[in-house]
Scaffold this motif. Structure first.
Motif, PDB file in Angstrom:
ATOM      1  N   MET A  97       0.825  -1.205   0.000  1.00  0.00           N
ATOM      2  CA  MET A  97       0.000   0.000   0.000  1.00  0.00           C
ATOM      3  C   MET A  97       0.866   1.264   0.000  1.00  0.00           C
ATOM      4  SD  MET A  97      -2.999  -0.966   2.659  1.00  0.00           S
ATOM      5  CE  MET A  97      -1.810  -1.210   3.958  1.00  0.00           C
ATOM      6  N   ALA A  98       1.905   1.253  -0.756  1.00  0.00           N
ATOM      7  CA  ALA A  98       2.822   2.384  -0.766  1.00  0.00           C
ATOM      8  C   ALA A  98       2.131   3.634  -1.282  1.00  0.00           C
ATOM      9  CB  ALA A  98       4.042   2.064  -1.631  1.00  0.00           C
ATOM     10  N   LEU A  99       2.523   4.772  -0.689  1.00  0.00           N
ATOM     11  CA  LEU A  99       1.960   6.049  -1.097  1.00  0.00           C
ATOM     12  C   LEU A  99       2.791   6.650  -2.216  1.00  0.00           C
ATOM     13  CD1 LEU A  99       0.040   8.453  -0.591  1.00  0.00           C
ATOM     14  CD2 LEU A  99       1.721   9.324   1.015  1.00  0.00           C
ATOM     15  N   HIS A 100       2.131   6.994  -3.287  1.00  0.00           N
ATOM     16  CA  HIS A 100       2.783   7.684  -4.389  1.00  0.00           C
ATOM     17  C   HIS A 100       2.205   9.089  -4.476  1.00  0.00           C
ATOM     18  CE1 HIS A 100       4.497   3.833  -5.573  1.00  0.00           C
ATOM     19  NE2 HIS A 100       3.296   3.313  -5.483  1.00  0.00           N
ATOM     20  N   GLU A 101       2.874   9.960  -5.195  1.00  0.00           N
ATOM     21  CA  GLU A 101       2.407  11.337  -5.312  1.00  0.00           C
ATOM     22  C   GLU A 101       1.032  11.397  -5.962  1.00  0.00           C
ATOM     23  OE1 GLU A 101       2.500  15.398  -4.772  1.00  0.00           O
ATOM     24  OE2 GLU A 101       3.745  13.817  -3.961  1.00  0.00           O
ATOM     25  N   ILE A 104      -2.896  14.939  13.062  1.00  0.00           N
ATOM     26  CA  ILE A 104      -2.080  14.817  11.853  1.00  0.00           C
ATOM     27  C   ILE A 104      -1.243  16.078  11.665  1.00  0.00           C
ATOM     28  CG2 ILE A 104      -2.195  14.414   9.363  1.00  0.00           C
ATOM     29  CD1 ILE A 104      -5.116  13.326   9.990  1.00  0.00           C
ATOM     30  N   GLN A 105       0.013  15.895  11.299  1.00  0.00           N
ATOM     31  CA  GLN A 105       0.917  17.024  11.082  1.00  0.00           C
ATOM     32  C   GLN A 105       1.108  17.272   9.586  1.00  0.00           C
ATOM     33  OE1 GLN A 105       2.166  18.954  13.395  1.00  0.00           O
ATOM     34  NE2 GLN A 105       1.621  17.797  15.227  1.00  0.00           N
ATOM     35  N   PRO A 106       0.986  18.512   9.127  1.00  0.00           N
ATOM     36  CA  PRO A 106       1.158  18.806   7.690  1.00  0.00           C
ATOM     37  C   PRO A 106       2.589  19.174   7.310  1.00  0.00           C
ATOM     38  CG  PRO A 106       0.270  20.734   8.799  1.00  0.00           C
ATOM     39  CD  PRO A 106       0.496  19.689   9.865  1.00  0.00           C
ATOM     40  N   HIS A 107       3.580  18.473   7.867  1.00  0.00           N
ATOM     41  CA  HIS A 107       4.979  18.814   7.599  1.00  0.00           C
ATOM     42  C   HIS A 107       5.292  18.747   6.101  1.00  0.00           C
ATOM     43  CE1 HIS A 107       5.983  18.947  11.797  1.00  0.00           C
ATOM     44  NE2 HIS A 107       5.684  17.674  12.007  1.00  0.00           N
ATOM     45  N   TYR A 108       4.803  17.697   5.444  1.00  0.00           N
ATOM     46  CA  TYR A 108       5.104  17.537   4.016  1.00  0.00           C
ATOM     47  C   TYR A 108       4.499  18.682   3.206  1.00  0.00           C
ATOM     48  CZ  TYR A 108       4.996  15.633  -0.727  1.00  0.00           C
ATOM     49  OH  TYR A 108       5.132  15.467  -2.080  1.00  0.00           O
ATOM     50  N   GLN A 109       3.274  19.080   3.530  1.00  0.00           N
ATOM     51  CA  GLN A 109       2.616  20.175   2.805  1.00  0.00           C
ATOM     52  C   GLN A 109       3.375  21.491   2.994  1.00  0.00           C
ATOM     53  OE1 GLN A 109       1.015  17.742   4.480  1.00  0.00           O
ATOM     54  NE2 GLN A 109       0.183  16.792   2.639  1.00  0.00           N
ATOM     55  N   PHE A 110       3.906  21.704   4.209  1.00  0.00           N
ATOM     56  CA  PHE A 110       4.712  22.896   4.454  1.00  0.00           C
ATOM     57  C   PHE A 110       5.962  22.902   3.570  1.00  0.00           C
ATOM     58  CE2 PHE A 110       3.039  23.445   9.021  1.00  0.00           C
ATOM     59  CZ  PHE A 110       2.158  24.418   8.624  1.00  0.00           C
ATOM     60  N   MET A 111       6.680  21.787   3.567  1.00  0.00           N
ATOM     61  CA  MET A 111       7.921  21.728   2.799  1.00  0.00           C
ATOM     62  C   MET A 111       7.640  21.839   1.303  1.00  0.00           C
ATOM     63  SD  MET A 111      10.147  21.837   5.019  1.00  0.00           S
ATOM     64  CE  MET A 111      11.436  21.890   3.768  1.00  0.00           C
ATOM     65  N   TYR A 129      10.973  17.272  15.087  1.00  0.00           N
ATOM     66  CA  TYR A 129      10.719  16.351  13.976  1.00  0.00           C
ATOM     67  C   TYR A 129      11.242  16.930  12.665  1.00  0.00           C
ATOM     68  CZ  TYR A 129       8.308  13.449  10.555  1.00  0.00           C
ATOM     69  OH  TYR A 129       8.037  12.610   9.496  1.00  0.00           O
ATOM     70  N   LEU A 130      10.877  18.190  12.377  1.00  0.00           N
ATOM     71  CA  LEU A 130      11.278  18.805  11.110  1.00  0.00           C
ATOM     72  C   LEU A 130      12.786  18.956  11.027  1.00  0.00           C
ATOM     73  CD1 LEU A 130       9.735  19.712   8.635  1.00  0.00           C
ATOM     74  CD2 LEU A 130       9.689  22.036   9.559  1.00  0.00           C
ATOM     75  N   ALA A 131      13.417  19.346  12.134  1.00  0.00           N
ATOM     76  CA  ALA A 131      14.875  19.504  12.145  1.00  0.00           C
ATOM     77  C   ALA A 131      15.568  18.166  11.897  1.00  0.00           C
ATOM     78  CB  ALA A 131      15.329  20.105  13.471  1.00  0.00           C
ATOM     79  N   ASN A 132      15.073  17.106  12.518  1.00  0.00           N
ATOM     80  CA  ASN A 132      15.688  15.786  12.335  1.00  0.00           C
ATOM     81  C   ASN A 132      15.519  15.268  10.913  1.00  0.00           C
ATOM     82  OD1 ASN A 132      16.608  15.644  14.953  1.00  0.00           O
ATOM     83  ND2 ASN A 132      14.869  14.466  15.713  1.00  0.00           N
ATOM     84  N   VAL A 133      14.345  15.455  10.339  1.00  0.00           N
ATOM     85  CA  VAL A 133      14.093  14.987   8.975  1.00  0.00           C
ATOM     86  C   VAL A 133      14.972  15.733   7.973  1.00  0.00           C
ATOM     87  CG1 VAL A 133      12.369  14.887   7.130  1.00  0.00           C
ATOM     88  CG2 VAL A 133      11.755  14.162   9.430  1.00  0.00           C
ATOM     89  N   LEU A 134      15.149  17.035   8.197  1.00  0.00           N
ATOM     90  CA  LEU A 134      15.921  17.857   7.261  1.00  0.00           C
ATOM     91  C   LEU A 134      17.416  17.881   7.590  1.00  0.00           C
ATOM     92  CD1 LEU A 134      13.491  20.925   6.926  1.00  0.00           C
ATOM     93  CD2 LEU A 134      13.778  19.021   5.318  1.00  0.00           C
ATOM     94  N   GLY A 135      17.802  17.326   8.740  1.00  0.00           N
ATOM     95  CA  GLY A 135      19.216  17.337   9.124  1.00  0.00           C
ATOM     96  C   GLY A 135      19.706  18.709   9.541  1.00  0.00           C
ATOM     97  N   LEU A 136      18.866  19.462  10.264  1.00  0.00           N
ATOM     98  CA  LEU A 136      19.203  20.826  10.664  1.00  0.00           C
ATOM     99  C   LEU A 136      19.321  20.942  12.179  1.00  0.00           C
ATOM    100  CD1 LEU A 136      16.647  22.754   8.382  1.00  0.00           C
ATOM    101  CD2 LEU A 136      18.996  22.065   7.826  1.00  0.00           C
ATOM    102  N   ASP A 137      19.969  22.031  12.635  1.00  0.00           N
ATOM    103  CA  ASP A 137      19.980  22.358  14.058  1.00  0.00           C
ATOM    104  C   ASP A 137      18.640  22.975  14.444  1.00  0.00           C
ATOM    105  OD1 ASP A 137      22.556  21.468  14.428  1.00  0.00           O
ATOM    106  OD2 ASP A 137      23.466  23.431  14.046  1.00  0.00           O
ATOM    107  N   PRO A 179       5.489  11.409   7.332  1.00  0.00           N
ATOM    108  CA  PRO A 179       5.877  11.745   5.949  1.00  0.00           C
ATOM    109  C   PRO A 179       7.378  11.818   5.726  1.00  0.00           C
ATOM    110  CG  PRO A 179       5.343  13.742   7.121  1.00  0.00           C
ATOM    111  CD  PRO A 179       5.169  12.612   8.114  1.00  0.00           C
ATOM    112  N   ASN A 180       8.177  11.200   6.583  1.00  0.00           N
ATOM    113  CA  ASN A 180       9.633  11.289   6.490  1.00  0.00           C
ATOM    114  C   ASN A 180      10.142  10.964   5.083  1.00  0.00           C
ATOM    115  OD1 ASN A 180      12.377  11.310   6.948  1.00  0.00           O
ATOM    116  ND2 ASN A 180      12.422   9.352   8.014  1.00  0.00           N
ATOM    117  N   GLY A 181       9.710   9.806   4.528  1.00  0.00           N
ATOM    118  CA  GLY A 181      10.188   9.396   3.207  1.00  0.00           C
ATOM    119  C   GLY A 181       9.792  10.368   2.119  1.00  0.00           C
ATOM    120  N   ARG A 182       8.566  10.867   2.179  1.00  0.00           N
ATOM    121  CA  ARG A 182       8.106  11.817   1.156  1.00  0.00           C
ATOM    122  C   ARG A 182       8.890  13.121   1.222  1.00  0.00           C
ATOM    123  NH1 ARG A 182       2.250  12.593   2.519  1.00  0.00           N
ATOM    124  NH2 ARG A 182       2.771  11.499   4.435  1.00  0.00           N
TER     125      ARG A 182
END
Length: 394
Positions: free
Chosen positions: A1-5, A194-201, A233-241, A378-381
């Motif tokens: 059930m993988a999510l595609h765009e 639900i967090q809209p992190h992917y929509q923000f990015m 969460y966002l900092a860890n996913v993006l590799g930021l401080d 949404p880490n992978g996306r």
């Protein structure tokens, strides 16, 4: 059930015939969600779609006709205008849509969150227990800011959740709950924040073309201690401080029902020369997040991007217009989880983030009684999106 765009592969049998009830507060968002569902289910190939279990699977629209009728006193009743027996229903409501009005003794009254919540209950009552399953999608959680007691006061959000499940609601889905622990009020029922992190990015990367997404050039900031999890969460996913402000308040004074903020104190590494993402759950008056942006600029931050799930702008947009002219921030990103006035959409500094496709994915998956775990993380996306951005494909 993988999510595609574009689409999602679902192989299980639907719980029931799908129905979406978009209350008047959520009409525009409901139409967008419905269009995705119609398109996906028209294209989806399934060898069993003509069997009894898939009856009514492909339709021209999944929106259910309802009506809220008003009497001259402002009293109301809800009516369902078509059969919903045995359906898997998803009710969409935006309790912050102040643009909706009704007449009270000949005078126009703007709808408050209480009015929208009452209309939701009227629709649920009109269903009369005939639906197979009822899920409420309430992006802005009603009374979500009143989530805990600190003195002899009401606990409105917990009461509302208990009231909904007592009326037969099986699942409650919200976006970026102010404190998701309020779900403890209904421990035996479904609740998802639900967090809209992917929509923000997606909104940021598609509209700002020269970002350098690494810890040398960018940071994520939480404007207060309550929003730390979002920023972490966002900092860890993006590799930021990550950095954080905490609000120093004057607890000897109460202004408009709260203790005034004396200062914003910063905890974190040097922001000088870096682009900064400030992420929060809501912009209410905007005073707090603009104070944070001002502090960041005073610390020589480069560009400041303000990300917030809910853009309420309760004191209007002038304070943001003035701050933008002074160079306090560069862009504001909020979702269409709540009503967006046209004047906001016309601002040069504003980037809207559409969550309708996300909601459609969730509805489509839940109707098949399948897991939404990959949708909630949404880490992978985000990683794929950032990779495309760095390769110049966006």
């Amino acid at each position: 059930m993988a999510l595609h765009e574009g689409k999602r592969k679902l192989e299980s049998i639907p719980v029931g015939k799908l129905g979406v009830v978009a209350l008047s507060s959520c009409e525009e968002l409901g139409k967008k969600v419905d269009k995705y569902l119609v398109d996906w289910r028209t294209e989806r190939e399934n060898e069993h779609k003509n069997t009894l279990a898939f009856s009514g699977y492909q339709r021209d629209s999944y929106l259910i006709n309802t009506r809220i009728s008003r009497f001259g006193t402002g009293e109301a009743k809800g009516t369902i205008l078509e059969s919903i027996r045995g359906m898997d229903l998803y009710l969409l409501v935006d309790v912050c849509n102040y643009s909706k009005t009704y007449k009270v003794c000949g005078k126009e009254n703007h709808m408050s969150p209480d009015d929208h919540y009452s209309d939701l209950k009227r629709v649920i009552a009109a269903l009369g227990g005939k639906a197979r399953r009822i899920s409420v999608i309430m992006p802005f959680l009603y009374e979500g800011r009143q989530h805990r007691k600190s003195s002899r006061e009401s606990l409105d959000c917990a009461l509302a959740l208990q009231e909904l499940v007592s009326m037969g609601v099986d699942n409650i889905l919200t976006f970026d709950a102010h404190d998701a622990r309020v779900q403890n009020a209904i421990p035996l029922h479904g609740f998802d924040s639900i967090q809209p992190h992917y929509q923000f990015m997606k909104g940021l990367l598609y509209n700002v073309k020269d970002l350098q997404i690494d810890s040398e050039h960018m940071m994520v900031i939480s404007p207060d201690e309550g929003g730390m999890n979002r920023a972490i969460y966002l900092a860890n996913v993006l590799g930021l401080d990550m950095g954080m402000f905490y609000k120093r308040r004057d607890y000897t004074t109460v202004v408009d029902g709260k203790n005034p903020i004396v200062a914003h104190e910063f905890l974190g590494s040097n922001v000088a020369g870096k682009d900064v993402i400030v992420v929060d759950d809501m912009i209410s008056s905007g005073e707090s997040i603009l104070d944070v942006a001002t502090e960041l600029k005073a610390r020589k931050a480069n560009r400041v991007f303000l990300l917030s799930t809910f853009g309420l702008f309760t004191n209007g947009l002038k304070v943001f217009d003035d701050a933008f002219e002074r160079g306090i921030f560069d862009k504001v990103l909020t979702t269409n989880a709540v009503y967006q006035p046209q004047e906001l959409l016309e601002r040069d500094y504003y980037i809207p983030c559409d969550i309708s496709k996300y909601i459609a994915f969730i509805i489509d998956t839940l109707n098949h009684d399948s897991s939404i775990s990959d949708l909630l993380n949404p880490n992978g996306r985000i990683q794929r999106l950032v990779a495309r951005y760095k390769n110049g494909l966006i």
